[in-house]
Design a protein around this motif. Sequence first.
Motif, short mmCIF file in Angstrom:
data_model
loop_
_atom_site.label_atom_id
_atom_site.label_comp_id
_atom_site.label_asym_id
_atom_site.label_seq_id
_atom_site.Cartn_x
_atom_site.Cartn_y
_atom_site.Cartn_z
N ASP A 83 0.77 -1.34 -0.01
CA ASP A 83 -0.03 0.00 0.03
C ASP A 83 1.00 1.29 0.08
OD1 ASP A 83 -2.18 -1.66 -0.10
OD2 ASP A 83 -2.68 -1.29 1.90
N LEU A 84 1.93 1.14 0.72
CA LEU A 84 2.79 2.55 0.92
C LEU A 84 3.60 2.31 -0.50
CD1 LEU A 84 4.26 2.23 4.49
CD2 LEU A 84 2.85 3.98 3.50
N ALA A 85 3.93 1.58 -0.84
CA ALA A 85 4.75 1.57 -2.19
C ALA A 85 3.87 2.19 -3.43
CB ALA A 85 5.11 0.19 -2.60
N GLY A 86 2.23 1.55 -3.59
CA GLY A 86 1.47 2.10 -4.27
C GLY A 86 1.26 3.87 -4.24
N GLU A 87 1.39 4.21 -2.85
CA GLU A 87 1.22 5.82 -2.94
C GLU A 87 2.36 6.40 -3.24
OE1 GLU A 87 0.31 6.58 1.36
OE2 GLU A 87 -1.57 5.32 1.46
N GLN A 88 3.42 5.80 -3.37
CA GLN A 88 4.81 6.53 -3.81
C GLN A 88 5.19 7.56 -2.96
OE1 GLN A 88 4.16 7.48 -8.12
NE2 GLN A 88 4.30 5.25 -8.61
N ARG A 89 5.15 7.20 -1.92
CA ARG A 89 5.60 8.31 -0.73
C ARG A 89 7.11 8.04 -0.39
NH1 ARG A 89 1.35 7.85 4.05
NH2 ARG A 89 3.24 8.39 5.15
N PHE A 90 7.63 7.01 -0.80
CA PHE A 90 8.95 6.62 -0.23
C PHE A 90 9.73 6.04 -1.48
CE2 PHE A 90 6.31 6.12 3.36
CZ PHE A 90 7.20 6.77 4.29
N GLY A 91 10.84 6.27 -1.36
CA GLY A 91 12.10 5.49 -2.42
C GLY A 91 12.17 6.23 -3.70
N GLY A 92 11.61 7.19 -4.11
CA GLY A 92 11.81 7.99 -5.29
C GLY A 92 13.23 8.74 -5.15
N PRO A 93 13.59 9.16 -6.36
CA PRO A 93 14.93 9.95 -6.30
C PRO A 93 14.68 11.41 -5.92
CG PRO A 93 14.19 9.49 -8.70
CD PRO A 93 13.40 8.69 -7.74
N GLU A 94 13.44 11.64 -5.87
CA GLU A 94 12.88 13.16 -5.46
C GLU A 94 13.07 13.38 -4.07
OE1 GLU A 94 9.42 10.57 -5.65
OE2 GLU A 94 10.92 11.10 -7.09
N ASN A 95 12.84 12.27 -3.24
CA ASN A 95 12.83 12.28 -1.61
C ASN A 95 14.00 11.70 -1.10
OD1 ASN A 95 11.88 9.75 -1.68
ND2 ASN A 95 9.95 9.93 -1.25
#
Length: 118
Positions: free
Chosen positions: A84-96
């Motif tokens: 669910d968290l991965a689907g929200e894309q709140r974590f892990g991207g290069p932007e954050n």
Amino acid sequence: MSSTISANVDNGTAMKLKRVAAMENRSVSNAVSSAITVFVDLPKEIRDFLLELNAQDDHETIGKLGREMMAAAARVRLEKATADLAGEQRFGGPENGSREIDMMEEATALTRIATRRT
């Protein structure tokens, strides 16, 4: 639509049922309904095995299975919360710049919250 079903159980089972219902702030009818719903959805082999353990009065094995089922349920909840968290894309991207550990910590926290609600 609902149906009324009647069942006979021994006195010991009736007392256990009343204690469980009281501990969970539920009616006996609600506890029975929930038990039946879960029981009929289990594979026949599992139902037969659980009934066999009960007939043998094997509380040690029943308790061990219960603990293993709770551990499996916790793993499933963690995996779902992580997805669910991965689907929200709140974590892990290069932007954050977040790390996978951040996502796992958040999933664990959400799992704890969900566990307290049940």
